[in-house]
Design an enzyme around this catalytic site. Structure first.
Site, mmCIF file in Angstrom:
data_model
loop_
_atom_site.group_PDB
_atom_site.id
_atom_site.type_symbol
_atom_site.label_atom_id
_atom_site.label_comp_id
_atom_site.label_asym_id
_atom_site.label_seq_id
_atom_site.Cartn_x
_atom_site.Cartn_y
_atom_site.Cartn_z
ATOM 1 N N ASP A 103 -0.844 -4.939 2.962
ATOM 2 C CA ASP A 103 -1.302 -3.704 3.612
ATOM 3 C C ASP A 103 -0.650 -3.687 4.992
ATOM 4 O OD1 ASP A 103 -2.494 -1.527 4.734
ATOM 5 O OD2 ASP A 103 -4.477 -1.950 3.920
ATOM 6 N N GLU A 117 0.823 -1.210 0.000
ATOM 7 C CA GLU A 117 0.000 0.000 0.000
ATOM 8 C C GLU A 117 0.854 1.256 0.000
ATOM 9 O OE1 GLU A 117 -2.737 0.625 3.284
ATOM 10 O OE2 GLU A 117 -3.694 2.252 2.188
ATOM 11 N N ASP A 134 -6.062 -4.275 0.499
ATOM 12 C CA ASP A 134 -7.024 -4.400 1.598
ATOM 13 C C ASP A 134 -7.667 -5.797 1.606
ATOM 14 O OD1 ASP A 134 -6.941 -1.586 2.300
ATOM 15 O OD2 ASP A 134 -8.260 -1.176 0.605
ATOM 16 N N THR A 188 -5.812 2.099 9.302
ATOM 17 C CA THR A 188 -4.837 3.107 9.751
ATOM 18 C C THR A 188 -5.475 4.159 10.652
ATOM 19 O OG1 THR A 188 -3.539 2.783 7.751
ATOM 20 C CG2 THR A 188 -3.165 4.820 8.931
ATOM 21 N N ILE A 243 -0.684 -1.673 7.541
ATOM 22 C CA ILE A 243 -1.653 -1.434 8.625
ATOM 23 C C ILE A 243 -2.994 -1.158 7.946
ATOM 24 C CG2 ILE A 243 -2.349 -0.008 10.582
ATOM 25 C CD1 ILE A 243 0.570 0.545 11.180
ATOM 26 N N ASP A 244 -3.881 -2.143 7.957
ATOM 27 C CA ASP A 244 -5.228 -1.933 7.426
ATOM 28 C C ASP A 244 -6.102 -1.510 8.607
ATOM 29 O OD1 ASP A 244 -7.189 -2.087 5.248
ATOM 30 O OD2 ASP A 244 -8.113 -3.545 6.579
HETATM 31 C C1 IPD Z 1 -9.072 1.227 4.771
HETATM 32 C C2 IPD Z 1 -9.814 0.324 5.723
HETATM 33 C C3 IPD Z 1 -11.266 0.748 5.839
HETATM 34 C C4 IPD Z 1 -11.953 0.754 4.509
HETATM 35 C C5 IPD Z 1 -11.188 1.608 3.519
HETATM 36 C C6 IPD Z 1 -9.740 1.164 3.430
HETATM 37 P P1 IPD Z 1 -6.483 1.640 5.237
HETATM 38 O O1 IPD Z 1 -7.737 0.799 4.608
HETATM 39 O O2 IPD Z 1 -9.752 -1.000 5.283
HETATM 40 O O3 IPD Z 1 -12.007 -0.119 6.655
HETATM 41 O O4 IPD Z 1 -13.249 1.247 4.679
HETATM 42 O O5 IPD Z 1 -11.816 1.429 2.260
HETATM 43 O O6 IPD Z 1 -9.042 2.006 2.538
HETATM 44 O O7 IPD Z 1 -6.475 2.973 4.559
HETATM 45 O O8 IPD Z 1 -6.721 1.750 6.682
HETATM 46 O O9 IPD Z 1 -5.299 0.787 4.905
#
Ligand code: IPD
Length: 281
Positions: free
Chosen positions: A101, A85, A228, A106, A103-104
């Protein structure tokens, strides 16, 4: 935890492509990055940069965790491709690509909410064969190997039985751009009276794991990225979910939908009726 006690489906090519070995490395990378993110999170953690909107943030720990994963994996497998990412794409010379990813969730991490995860998916010739979603603050390590099953820690995962939509607990998420969020909010608002309830936990990877673990009946979201979904989609599939987009398409940025058979079709139909398949948001 995933054990080598089940046959692999559809993957061959020697030890370098053995999904169990790939899983071992994915697990090592995810758990080390998760430990780093827990132990080195500064008390005064701030936003290092923003991406698609002022609320789409990167912290110094996203970058540090991705660097750790990249160095560990490419140190052992320098010919593989890498998609992270925070670091973009790096091509390779083998059939293997790592989809990360760091940190999913974030925003949860930024606010010190525990619901975030490190996601590491492994593809061979474009097919995800192994995946790990490590959620250290929840004490949960999700793993899956294609054709062999999915686990949370030592427990094998299975989706919930099919549920009629009116009794279904549905997870979703919202993107970072204001216009997309306005439309997503309207669709979620129109879906709300048709389901048991809606959850927005803040990590797409963990939403997919929640489907796998039978903690929700389904999940949908517009705007997720491959990093993700990669590991979480395999975990959900291996636990018995259907994961896809609209009209038989694969899950994509346009739509990622995951639910047990039956519930999937009902949710798909409701979302189409509500215009979630429109292309202009
Ligand atoms: C996000 C998270 C969030 C989702 C967003 C993603 P990130 O990823 O997974 O739950 O609703 O679409 O972009 O930005 O925290 O790696």
């Amino acid at each position: 935890m995933a054990q080598r006690d089940a046959p692999m489906a559809g993957v061959s090519g020697g030890t370098a492509l053995d999904p169990w070995r790939l899983l071992d490395l994915a697990r090592a990378a995810a758990t080390q990055a998760a430990r780093l993110a827990v132990e080195r999170r500064p008390a005064d953690l701030g936003v290092a940069e923003t991406k698609s909107s002022p609320t789409d943030v990167v912290t110094e720990m996203d970058t540090a965790a991705e660097s750790l994963i990249r160095e560990l994996i490419l140190g052992q497998r320098p010919d593989d491709a890498f998609l992270g990412e925070e670091g973009g794409a790096e091509s390779g010379r083998s059939a293997v690509r790592w989809v990360i990813d760091p940190i999913d969730g974030t925003v949860n991490y930024l606010y010190d909410l525990p619901h975030w995860a490190v996601s590491v998916g492994v593809e061979v010739d474009g097919i995800t064969v192994a995946g790990v979603v490590a959620a250290p603050r929840l004490g949960e390590l999700y793993t899956a190997v294609r054709g062999a099953g999915a686990w949370c820690n030592d427990e094998k995962l299975r989706v919930r039985p099919t549920t009629e939509l009116g009794s279904a607990l549905i997870a979703t998420g919202f993107g970072y751009r204001a216009e997309r969020r306005r439309r997503q909010g309207a669709i979620a608002g129109a879906l709300l009276p048709r389901v048991r309830d809606i959850r927005r936990a803040g990590s797409a990877a963990l939403d997919l794991c929640a489907v796998a673990a039978g903690r929700v009946d389904g999940y949908y979201e517009r705007g997720t990225h491959h990093w993700d979904r990669c590991a979480g989609a395999l975990i959900a599939t291996e636990a018995g979910a259907i994961v896809g987009g609209f009209e038989g398409a694969p899950a994509s940025e346009q739509m990622a939908l995951a639910a047990p058979p039956g519930t999937f079709e009902a949710l798909h139909e409701a979302l189409r009726e509500l215009g979630a398949d429109a292309v202009d948001y």
